[in-house]
Design a protein around this motif. Structure first.
Motif, mmCIF file in Angstrom:
data_model
loop_
_atom_site.group_PDB
_atom_site.id
_atom_site.type_symbol
_atom_site.label_atom_id
_atom_site.label_comp_id
_atom_site.label_asym_id
_atom_site.label_seq_id
_atom_site.Cartn_x
_atom_site.Cartn_y
_atom_site.Cartn_z
ATOM 1 N N TYR A 81 0.149 6.988 -5.796
ATOM 2 C CA TYR A 81 0.800 8.286 -5.524
ATOM 3 C C TYR A 81 1.629 8.715 -6.733
ATOM 4 O O TYR A 81 1.669 9.885 -7.101
ATOM 5 C CB TYR A 81 1.678 8.207 -4.267
ATOM 6 N N ARG A 82 2.288 7.729 -7.347
ATOM 7 C CA ARG A 82 3.101 8.011 -8.525
ATOM 8 C C ARG A 82 2.219 8.536 -9.664
ATOM 9 O O ARG A 82 2.565 9.493 -10.339
ATOM 10 C CB ARG A 82 3.824 6.716 -8.929
ATOM 11 N N ALA A 191 6.823 14.759 -3.016
ATOM 12 C CA ALA A 191 7.466 13.446 -2.961
ATOM 13 C C ALA A 191 8.828 13.631 -2.311
ATOM 14 O O ALA A 191 9.683 14.349 -2.843
ATOM 15 C CB ALA A 191 7.620 12.847 -4.352
ATOM 16 N N THR A 197 6.777 9.828 -1.912
ATOM 17 C CA THR A 197 5.509 10.507 -1.709
ATOM 18 C C THR A 197 5.653 11.384 -0.474
ATOM 19 O O THR A 197 6.770 11.586 0.013
ATOM 20 C CB THR A 197 4.339 9.498 -1.578
ATOM 21 N N LEU A 201 0.340 14.512 -0.210
ATOM 22 C CA LEU A 201 -0.116 13.832 -1.429
ATOM 23 C C LEU A 201 -0.866 12.546 -1.081
ATOM 24 O O LEU A 201 -1.942 12.270 -1.628
ATOM 25 C CB LEU A 201 1.089 13.508 -2.325
ATOM 26 N N SER A 202 -0.336 11.764 -0.149
ATOM 27 C CA SER A 202 -0.932 10.464 0.169
ATOM 28 C C SER A 202 -2.328 10.625 0.761
ATOM 29 O O SER A 202 -3.253 9.875 0.423
ATOM 30 C CB SER A 202 -0.051 9.703 1.167
#
Ligand code: GLU
Ligand code: ZN
Length: 292
Positions: A81-82, A191, A197, A201-202
């Motif tokens: 995710y980062r 996030a 997150t 996004l995930s």
């Protein structure tokens, strides 16, 4: 290969609506000799519980489903995710936001204009921190939420569309308009300050990672899907086909809330309902014989 997933959050019991999603996805993959995956969406560690994972596994086995193991847990995927956040940052699309919910509600409410506009994630962000854009390579701040600059994001990609086979719309191809994203969704949080997150996004990062080709979900997530299609374009990953199914309501026609234990699958099991009877109750046909 056709690949679908069922992606519950282990924060409560599965209810009839979950069973409908899971069985629909299962039936569709069986019919296509595809893969059915399970994924635990447990990014919110304060709410996810191992007991709920166990209960969900029991319920799904009772429904007659099986899936490859190990099951992907989103809590193990923070580095991915980062990396996605860094990609978006380097494209100049993220800004740091330190607003509280209250700040947002106040800034979004124009005097005498009544309630502020609401999108799929709540009040539409009024843009207060939009100038705090993260520069390429800048460290991701730990003490702020990261939001997507929706105007910049929609400008940076062409026309957006996805294939739809569910009853949510009469179309088989849904066009996602920049206007809808800007005015009806706004600068979404990608996030959260506490999680690093977000759901949106995930889901996008993991659907791509797991090679998901078809997503079956409730019509209540239709607005979220538009955000996911945008993120897929921004992250250069494929857009799956979507099937938004009707929502399962209780006997009084009310939508089943996540916390509504009255229609928990465990309750039907305890009452001796058979899986075949449950399928009938949901308006689904009989299970196909398993391929194995
Ligand atoms: N974890 C979410 C839920 O249980 C998501 C499912 C999805 O993205 O399709 O509602
Ligand atoms: Zn802010």
């Amino acid at each position: 290969m056709r690949t679908e997933r069922f992606a519950p959050s282990p924060t409560g019991p599965l209810h009839l609506g979950h069973a409908f999603s899971a069985l629909t996805a299962w039936d569709r993959t069986q019919a296509a000799s595809g893969r059915f995956l399970l994924r635990f969406e447990d990014i919110d560690r304060s709410r996810a519980r191992p007991e709920w994972e166990t209960a969900i596994l029991d319920d799904l086995r009772w429904l007659g489903l099986d899936w490859p193991t190990p099951v992907l847990r989103q809590s193990t995927r923070l580095p991915a995710y980062r990396a996605a956040l860094e990609t978006l940052r380097d494209r100049g699309l993220l800004f740091a936001c330190t607003c509280t919910r209250r700040d947002i509600a106040q800034a979004a409410t124009a005097p005498q204009e009544g309630d502020p506009p609401v999108g799929p994630d709540g009040v539409i962000y009024p843009g207060t921190c939009r100038a705090n854009r993260l520069c390429p390579g800048a460290p991701l701040p730990a003490n702020a939420a990261l939001r997507l600059d929706m105007r910049a994001a929609t400008r940076s990609c062409g026309a957006l569309a996805f294939a739809e086979t569910g009853p949510a719309t009469a179309m088989d191809r849904v066009h996602v308009a920049a206007d809808t994203l800007i005015n009806g969704v706004g600068d979404v949080v990608l996030a959260r300050r506490d999680l690093g997150t977000s759901y949106h996004l995930s889901v996008v990062v993991d659907d791509a990672h797991q090679g998901v080709t078809h997503v079956t979900r409730g019509a209540d997530l239709f607005a979220a899907t538009q955000i996911h299609v945008l993120l897929q374009h921004l992250l250069s990953v494929p857009t799956p086909s979507y099937h938004h199914h009707r929502l399962i309501r209780d006997a009084d026609g009310r939508r089943l809330a996540k916390r509504d234990d009255a229609r928990a699958l465990a309750k039907y099991r305890a009452e001796g309902t058979t899986t075949a009877a449950l399928r009938r109750l949901l308006g689904l046909g009989a299970a196909r014989p398993s391929r194995t």
